[in-house]
Design a protein around this motif. Sequence first.
Motif, PDB file in Angstrom:
ATOM      1  N   GLN A   1     -12.567   9.998  23.494  1.00  0.00           N
ATOM      2  CA  GLN A   1     -13.283   9.356  22.386  1.00  0.00           C
ATOM      3  C   GLN A   1     -12.716   8.005  21.962  1.00  0.00           C
ATOM      4  O   GLN A   1     -13.400   7.238  21.286  1.00  0.00           O
ATOM      5  N   LEU A   2     -11.482   7.703  22.321  1.00  0.00           N
ATOM      6  CA  LEU A   2     -10.873   6.447  21.884  1.00  0.00           C
ATOM      7  C   LEU A   2     -11.572   5.261  22.540  1.00  0.00           C
ATOM      8  O   LEU A   2     -11.645   5.162  23.760  1.00  0.00           O
ATOM      9  N   LYS A   3     -12.088   4.342  21.707  1.00  0.00           N
ATOM     10  CA  LYS A   3     -12.792   3.155  22.184  1.00  0.00           C
ATOM     11  C   LYS A   3     -11.889   1.919  22.058  1.00  0.00           C
ATOM     12  O   LYS A   3     -11.005   1.873  21.199  1.00  0.00           O
ATOM     13  N   PRO A   4     -12.115   0.897  22.901  1.00  0.00           N
ATOM     14  CA  PRO A   4     -11.275  -0.305  22.858  1.00  0.00           C
ATOM     15  C   PRO A   4     -11.203  -0.959  21.485  1.00  0.00           C
ATOM     16  O   PRO A   4     -10.133  -1.406  21.057  1.00  0.00           O
ATOM     17  N   ASP A   5     -12.340  -1.029  20.761  1.00  0.00           N
ATOM     18  CA  ASP A   5     -12.317  -1.685  19.458  1.00  0.00           C
ATOM     19  C   ASP A   5     -11.521  -0.887  18.430  1.00  0.00           C
ATOM     20  O   ASP A   5     -11.016  -1.440  17.447  1.00  0.00           O
ATOM     21  N   GLU A   6     -11.373   0.415  18.664  1.00  0.00           N
ATOM     22  CA  GLU A   6     -10.598   1.241  17.744  1.00  0.00           C
ATOM     23  C   GLU A   6      -9.099   1.010  17.908  1.00  0.00           C
ATOM     24  O   GLU A   6      -8.326   1.266  16.983  1.00  0.00           O
ATOM     25  N   ILE A   7      -8.700   0.520  19.067  1.00  0.00           N
ATOM     26  CA  ILE A   7      -7.289   0.200  19.279  1.00  0.00           C
ATOM     27  C   ILE A   7      -6.857  -0.895  18.306  1.00  0.00           C
ATOM     28  O   ILE A   7      -5.793  -0.816  17.688  1.00  0.00           O
ATOM     29  N   SER A   8      -7.697  -1.916  18.147  1.00  0.00           N
ATOM     30  CA  SER A   8      -7.366  -3.001  17.219  1.00  0.00           C
ATOM     31  C   SER A   8      -7.325  -2.502  15.779  1.00  0.00           C
ATOM     32  O   SER A   8      -6.556  -3.011  14.951  1.00  0.00           O
ATOM     33  N   GLU A   9      -8.126  -1.488  15.459  1.00  0.00           N
ATOM     34  CA  GLU A   9      -8.107  -0.920  14.113  1.00  0.00           C
ATOM     35  C   GLU A   9      -6.794  -0.192  13.849  1.00  0.00           C
ATOM     36  O   GLU A   9      -6.256  -0.245  12.740  1.00  0.00           O
ATOM     37  N   VAL A  10      -6.283   0.481  14.871  1.00  0.00           N
ATOM     38  CA  VAL A  10      -4.991   1.157  14.725  1.00  0.00           C
ATOM     39  C   VAL A  10      -3.889   0.128  14.485  1.00  0.00           C
ATOM     40  O   VAL A  10      -3.030   0.306  13.611  1.00  0.00           O
ATOM     41  N   ILE A  11      -3.921  -0.951  15.248  1.00  0.00           N
ATOM     42  CA  ILE A  11      -2.921  -2.009  15.067  1.00  0.00           C
ATOM     43  C   ILE A  11      -3.012  -2.586  13.658  1.00  0.00           C
ATOM     44  O   ILE A  11      -2.000  -2.868  13.011  1.00  0.00           O
ATOM     45  N   ALA A  12      -4.233  -2.744  13.157  1.00  0.00           N
ATOM     46  CA  ALA A  12      -4.419  -3.260  11.795  1.00  0.00           C
ATOM     47  C   ALA A  12      -3.810  -2.317  10.758  1.00  0.00           C
ATOM     48  O   ALA A  12      -3.347  -2.760   9.702  1.00  0.00           O
ATOM     49  N   ASP A  13      -3.802  -1.028  11.051  1.00  0.00           N
ATOM     50  CA  ASP A  13      -3.220  -0.059  10.119  1.00  0.00           C
ATOM     51  C   ASP A  13      -1.737  -0.316   9.865  1.00  0.00           C
ATOM     52  O   ASP A  13      -1.219   0.020   8.795  1.00  0.00           O
ATOM     53  N   THR A  14      -1.045  -0.901  10.841  1.00  0.00           N
ATOM     54  CA  THR A  14       0.386  -1.153  10.648  1.00  0.00           C
ATOM     55  C   THR A  14       0.635  -2.112   9.495  1.00  0.00           C
ATOM     56  O   THR A  14       1.724  -2.130   8.917  1.00  0.00           O
ATOM     57  N   ARG A  15      -0.386  -2.903   9.126  1.00  0.00           N
ATOM     58  CA  ARG A  15      -0.232  -3.852   8.015  1.00  0.00           C
ATOM     59  C   ARG A  15      -0.130  -3.134   6.673  1.00  0.00           C
ATOM     60  O   ARG A  15       0.200  -3.754   5.661  1.00  0.00           O
ATOM     61  N   LEU A  16      -0.415  -1.846   6.669  1.00  0.00           N
ATOM     62  CA  LEU A  16      -0.213  -1.068   5.449  1.00  0.00           C
ATOM     63  C   LEU A  16       1.272  -0.844   5.189  1.00  0.00           C
ATOM     64  O   LEU A  16       1.667  -0.480   4.084  1.00  0.00           O
ATOM     65  N   MET A  17       2.092  -1.068   6.234  1.00  0.00           N
ATOM     66  CA  MET A  17       3.534  -0.845   6.103  1.00  0.00           C
ATOM     67  C   MET A  17       4.338  -2.129   6.218  1.00  0.00           C
ATOM     68  O   MET A  17       5.393  -2.257   5.603  1.00  0.00           O
ATOM     69  N   ILE A  18       3.847  -3.081   7.016  1.00  0.00           N
ATOM     70  CA  ILE A  18       4.559  -4.344   7.188  1.00  0.00           C
ATOM     71  C   ILE A  18       3.671  -5.474   6.705  1.00  0.00           C
ATOM     72  O   ILE A  18       2.447  -5.412   6.823  1.00  0.00           O
ATOM     73  N   HIS A  19       4.266  -6.518   6.152  1.00  0.00           N
ATOM     74  CA  HIS A  19       3.473  -7.584   5.538  1.00  0.00           C
ATOM     75  C   HIS A  19       3.943  -8.938   6.037  1.00  0.00           C
ATOM     76  O   HIS A  19       5.054  -9.095   6.479  1.00  0.00           O
TER      77      HIS A  19
END
Length: 217
Positions: free
Chosen positions: A199-217
């Motif tokens: 089920q993992l789609k290529p565009d969802e990979i970038s969304e996961v990477i964006a999630d890291t911004r919840l911890m690092i700024h």
Amino acid sequence: MCVSLGSVVFVTGCGTSGQTPQSLTGVADQESESSAAEKSGVGGSESDADQDQTERVTYQSGMEIGAIPMPFEVADVTGPNKGKTLCYRCLYGERPVVGIFVRELDEPTTALIQKIDSEVAAHQAEKLAAFVVMLTDTPAEVKTELEKIASKNQIEHIPFTVFEGTAGPLGYNIKQDASLNVMMWEGVVKANRAWQAGQLKPDEISEVIADTRLMIH
């Protein structure tokens, strides 16, 4: 002469010299109000960006946002701690962490791990860390394959580990049909995304990477 550009009217030679046309005043007022709203947090542009990025995820697996991850031990297969049994939850402590729980390693999942590996390398100053946990009932049989995958894809900053038992660590609530579950925490869980096999789609990979911004700024 009056020239109309949309809803804004620029007035020249209409007997209004020295005064600001009402239409322009309205635009200026709106811009001032918009600017004030952004500064005060009204309108939510900044607060929206800080909200959990996983709210729209339909497939649910793993810990809830705000939960505290519990300690658990894994057998390390790659990296500086290769061959050791240890608790990465304990080792990383309060650092920002990406926990990647997998039951299979297909190409999209491997591509995601590569991207996260690059993020870890780029954010050493923020002490971002990550680790892969293969959930399996036969840990001895998968270790060699994990080493090959890590080497082939040049995963240098994320250790590959194995956890004995496909159910996963206690309290992590990983569904049995979840092929991949990515949870991020910094003391408490900040983001959580999961996928069933294929089920993992290529565009969802970038969304996961964006999630890291919840911890690092």
